[in-house]
Design a protein around this motif. Structure first.
Motif, PDB file in Angstrom:
ATOM      1  N   PRO A   3     -52.315  70.521  70.083  1.00  0.00           N
ATOM      2  CA  PRO A   3     -51.726  71.043  71.140  1.00  0.00           C
ATOM      3  C   PRO A   3     -50.052  70.884  70.650  1.00  0.00           C
ATOM      4  N   ASN A   4     -49.208  71.747  70.838  1.00  0.00           N
ATOM      5  CA  ASN A   4     -47.207  72.327  70.674  1.00  0.00           C
ATOM      6  C   ASN A   4     -46.932  70.894  71.241  1.00  0.00           C
ATOM      7  N   GLU A   5     -46.623  70.230  72.128  1.00  0.00           N
ATOM      8  CA  GLU A   5     -46.325  68.906  73.009  1.00  0.00           C
ATOM      9  C   GLU A   5     -46.017  68.599  71.864  1.00  0.00           C
ATOM     10  N   PHE A   6     -47.389  67.680  70.793  1.00  0.00           N
ATOM     11  CA  PHE A   6     -47.365  67.214  69.772  1.00  0.00           C
ATOM     12  C   PHE A   6     -45.875  67.883  68.659  1.00  0.00           C
ATOM     13  N   GLU A   7     -45.574  69.062  68.696  1.00  0.00           N
ATOM     14  CA  GLU A   7     -45.231  69.206  67.347  1.00  0.00           C
ATOM     15  C   GLU A   7     -43.970  68.940  66.451  1.00  0.00           C
ATOM     16  N   PRO A   8     -42.771  68.054  67.752  1.00  0.00           N
ATOM     17  CA  PRO A   8     -41.880  66.692  67.613  1.00  0.00           C
ATOM     18  C   PRO A   8     -42.136  66.022  66.635  1.00  0.00           C
ATOM     19  N   ILE A   9     -43.131  65.471  66.538  1.00  0.00           N
ATOM     20  CA  ILE A   9     -43.487  64.428  65.932  1.00  0.00           C
ATOM     21  C   ILE A   9     -44.594  64.818  64.272  1.00  0.00           C
ATOM     22  N   THR A  10     -44.649  65.885  64.638  1.00  0.00           N
ATOM     23  CA  THR A  10     -45.959  66.218  63.006  1.00  0.00           C
ATOM     24  C   THR A  10     -45.009  66.824  62.598  1.00  0.00           C
ATOM     25  N   SER A  11     -43.849  67.305  62.694  1.00  0.00           N
ATOM     26  CA  SER A  11     -42.887  67.434  62.290  1.00  0.00           C
ATOM     27  C   SER A  11     -42.489  66.497  60.960  1.00  0.00           C
ATOM     28  N   LEU A  12     -41.731  65.627  61.177  1.00  0.00           N
ATOM     29  CA  LEU A  12     -41.674  64.600  61.025  1.00  0.00           C
ATOM     30  C   LEU A  12     -41.900  63.878  59.966  1.00  0.00           C
ATOM     31  N   SER A  13     -40.771  64.090  58.695  1.00  0.00           N
ATOM     32  CA  SER A  13     -41.630  63.313  57.407  1.00  0.00           C
ATOM     33  C   SER A  13     -41.175  61.748  57.325  1.00  0.00           C
ATOM     34  N   HIS A  14     -40.908  61.276  56.116  1.00  0.00           N
ATOM     35  CA  HIS A  14     -40.843  60.212  55.430  1.00  0.00           C
ATOM     36  C   HIS A  14     -39.849  59.538  55.653  1.00  0.00           C
ATOM     37  N   GLY A  15     -38.775  58.680  56.397  1.00  0.00           N
ATOM     38  CA  GLY A  15     -37.157  58.519  56.642  1.00  0.00           C
ATOM     39  C   GLY A  15     -36.531  59.382  57.270  1.00  0.00           C
ATOM     40  N   SER A  16     -37.770  59.681  58.120  1.00  0.00           N
ATOM     41  CA  SER A  16     -36.922  60.921  59.380  1.00  0.00           C
ATOM     42  C   SER A  16     -36.615  59.675  60.342  1.00  0.00           C
ATOM     43  N   ARG A  17     -36.093  59.890  61.295  1.00  0.00           N
ATOM     44  CA  ARG A  17     -35.049  59.081  62.017  1.00  0.00           C
ATOM     45  C   ARG A  17     -35.299  59.376  63.618  1.00  0.00           C
ATOM     46  N   ILE A  18     -35.658  58.575  63.948  1.00  0.00           N
ATOM     47  CA  ILE A  18     -36.433  58.269  65.409  1.00  0.00           C
ATOM     48  C   ILE A  18     -35.975  57.018  65.906  1.00  0.00           C
ATOM     49  N   TYR A  19     -35.189  57.323  67.257  1.00  0.00           N
ATOM     50  CA  TYR A  19     -34.642  56.463  68.596  1.00  0.00           C
ATOM     51  C   TYR A  19     -34.740  57.301  69.635  1.00  0.00           C
ATOM     52  N   PHE A  20     -35.006  55.287  70.420  1.00  0.00           N
ATOM     53  CA  PHE A  20     -36.474  54.784  71.049  1.00  0.00           C
ATOM     54  C   PHE A  20     -35.499  54.089  72.040  1.00  0.00           C
ATOM     55  N   ILE A  21     -34.959  55.244  73.600  1.00  0.00           N
ATOM     56  CA  ILE A  21     -34.381  55.292  74.976  1.00  0.00           C
ATOM     57  C   ILE A  21     -35.700  54.526  75.352  1.00  0.00           C
ATOM     58  N   GLY A  22     -34.880  52.587  75.719  1.00  0.00           N
ATOM     59  CA  GLY A  22     -35.806  51.847  76.898  1.00  0.00           C
ATOM     60  C   GLY A  22     -36.366  51.620  75.323  1.00  0.00           C
ATOM     61  N   ILE A  23     -36.005  50.877  74.362  1.00  0.00           N
ATOM     62  CA  ILE A  23     -36.819  50.504  73.247  1.00  0.00           C
ATOM     63  C   ILE A  23     -37.514  48.133  72.883  1.00  0.00           C
ATOM     64  N   ALA A  24     -36.938  47.982  74.396  1.00  0.00           N
ATOM     65  CA  ALA A  24     -37.201  46.571  74.744  1.00  0.00           C
ATOM     66  C   ALA A  24     -38.857  46.357  75.693  1.00  0.00           C
ATOM     67  N   GLY A  25     -38.680  48.275  75.786  1.00  0.00           N
ATOM     68  CA  GLY A  25     -40.533  47.564  76.801  1.00  0.00           C
ATOM     69  C   GLY A  25     -41.518  47.558  76.129  1.00  0.00           C
ATOM     70  N   ILE A  26     -42.395  46.960  76.649  1.00  0.00           N
ATOM     71  CA  ILE A  26     -43.540  45.867  76.118  1.00  0.00           C
ATOM     72  C   ILE A  26     -44.976  47.201  75.189  1.00  0.00           C
ATOM     73  N   SER A  27     -44.844  48.072  75.523  1.00  0.00           N
ATOM     74  CA  SER A  27     -45.422  49.688  74.658  1.00  0.00           C
ATOM     75  C   SER A  27     -44.516  49.969  74.041  1.00  0.00           C
ATOM     76  N   MET A  28     -42.795  50.650  74.335  1.00  0.00           N
ATOM     77  CA  MET A  28     -41.845  51.090  73.261  1.00  0.00           C
ATOM     78  C   MET A  28     -41.872  50.424  72.315  1.00  0.00           C
ATOM     79  N   VAL A  29     -42.030  48.834  72.688  1.00  0.00           N
ATOM     80  CA  VAL A  29     -40.807  48.321  71.174  1.00  0.00           C
ATOM     81  C   VAL A  29     -42.638  48.266  70.324  1.00  0.00           C
TER      82      VAL A  29
END
Length: 483
Positions: A3-29
């Motif tokens: 599905p198109n909703e996953f395109e921002p993830i599937t377009s990433l390549s090795h070394g791409s930069r990902i920022y997690f807002i709320g990174i201490a959450g048990i699932s997020m971490v």
């Protein structure tokens, strides 16, 4: 087709930069750890620093203990992942949107992962997801089965992490939460539904809508996969027929449907001859009308018998060695925050448990009553004002019979209003209904009251979110410092 909703993830390549807002959450971490292992550059922010974020920082990730637009603009991410607990007016979300960086919810990131593995087991249900997923994880590790596992709690089998990262893309195991209909982004080859209870009702119009969401979740299962359901009760009566009809109406091939629960109730895989040894369950596992093994659990409660059989049903659905899995179940000692032993205080044993819903509170108290125990001292903290408001009378019924009950103020990390609710109101209602509840302001207040009433042989039970469970941990340390 992805599905198109996953395109921002599937377009990433090795070394791409990902920022997690709320990174201490048990699932997020846990998702951040998986992304880091896959070669992405990781950063994130959270107001609640913890050992979980410390592990990421030690591996070179930039972790901020505050939210600021400068964090986003300095890091310049290729993708930003947000926790559901983070409000839309968060400065980092606003900065992300203004700068045009791709922004997705945690559930979409997890949903993309479920499409990158050959076999995917998703475990859903109002209660028991973390314990059941932990049981399945323990089985995999004990039998040296390669799997990547995403868990809603820290686990000693994972060296204190919430994830175990496998070497291949053959098997992915995860919890699947219904909050905000998150699990409707997840593909399954094995979908397990443990139960359906009234919770997260701010996300659903009524119980029928909540129930339908679980039907929709099951419909995301591969046609050659398996859906696992309770044979009876647990809010799932008739669900098998509803799922079958949904596949038929959609013109889709239905996956195999198998039931778990009591063998006497007709479960395809079930327990028989349930007894208790000093309060801990002992039962015989039956599958396909064959006796597989005797299982002796190291965690209490009939609800955990159901969780164990559900985990073993997942093993059966994956065509793995069921007898070897049953043997491993005997050495499962629980996940952090699920009946975790914290120590002793004036001779009373201390346990902490995430039970925060009235149904889970009732099941946990019932389990503890079977243990050799003098008096049970319950320290409870409701989780979110919304849940307390919607389930107020259920909380009263679940707690009113407690012989020693302390209640702390409601914990919330995502609500802007208390909705006119408070734990003081709950204490008042319990006492008007014949209970014996007391309101506590903080840890020192809890400790003072317990000091006056605990005796050797008692059990102190801390029920609720991480804040009140931490009280239990601190109380255990008190006695060790005195020793």
């Amino acid at each position: 087709m992805i599905p198109n909703e996953f395109e921002p993830i599937t377009s990433l390549s090795h070394g791409s930069r990902i920022y997690f807002i709320g990174i201490a959450g048990i699932s997020m971490v846990g998702l951040a750890e998986i992304a880091l292992r896959r070669g992405f550059v990781i950063a994130g922010s959270d107001m609640h620093a913890s050992d979980r974020t410390r592990r990421l920082r030690e591996r070179g990730c930039a972790i901020y203990a505050y939210h600021s637009r400068d964090n986003i603009l300095t890091f310049r991410p290729d993708l930003v992942v947000r926790s559901a607990a983070v409000p839309a007016n968060n400065p980092e979300i606003i900065a992300t949107q203004e700068a045009g960086f791709p922004l997705i919810d945690r559930s979409i990131f997890l949903g993309a992962l479920t499409r990158q593995y050959v076999n995917v087991v998703n475990i859903a249900g109002t209660h028991g997801k973390t314990t059941t997923t932990g049981m399945l994880a323990h089985i995999m590790i004990e039998n040296q089965i390669d799997a990547t596992i995403h868990l809603g709690g820290q686990f000693t089998d994972f060296d204190g992490s919430s994830v175990h990262i496998g070497e291949s893309n053959n098997l992915f195991i995860s919890e699947a939460c219904e909050y905000n209909r998150s699990f409707l982004h997840f593909r399954s080859s094995v979908a397990c539904i443990l139960n359906i209870d009234r919770d997260h009702m701010e996300c659903f119009t009524d119980m029928a809508d909540l129930r339908q969401s679980f039907v929709d979740f099951a419909q995301l299962t591969d046609s050659d996969g398996t859906v696992i359901l309770p044979v009876k009760g647990l809010g799932c009566d008739g669900l098998r027929e509803e799922i079958s009809t949904a596949f038929l109406d959609a013109g889709l091939t239905a996956p195999r449907l198998i039931s778990f629960g009591s063998y006497e109730d007709g479960a395809d895989i079930g327990f028989r001859d349930l007894t208790y040894d000093r309060g801990y369950p002992v039962f015989t596992l039956i599958a396909d009308n064959r006796e597989i093994a005797e299982i002796r659990l190291s965690i209490p409660g009939e609800h955990n018998v159901g969780n164990a059989v559900a985990a073993l049903a997942c093993v059966w659905a994956l065509n793995l060695d069921l007898a070897a899995a049953a043997l491993a179940m005997n050495t499962f000692n629980g996940v952090e925050g699920r009946f975790t032993y914290e120590g002793v205080f004036y001779g009373a044993r201390i346990y902490s448990d995430y039970a925060h819903h009235p149904g889970a509170i009732t099941a946990t108290l019932k389990a503890v009553e079977r243990l050799p125990v003098g008096k049970i001292h319950t320290v409870c903290q409701p989780l979110t004002y919304t849940r307390l408001k919607l389930l107020f009378n259920d909380y009263v019924r679940a707690l009113r019979a407690s012989e020693s009950l302390l209640i702390c103020e409601v914990y919330t990390d995502r609500e802007q209003s208390d909705l006119g609710m408070s734990s003081r109101l709950l204490v008042e209602a319990i006492n008007q209904d014949g209970g014996r509840a007391e309101f506590c302001t903080d840890y020192e207040d809890v400790k003072k009251r317990l000091t006056a009433r605990c005796q050797p042989g008692d059990i102190i039970l801390f029920l609720g979110p991480e804040e009140v469970r931490h009280y239990g941990h601190l109380l255990g340390l008190e006695q060790r410092r005195d020793a």
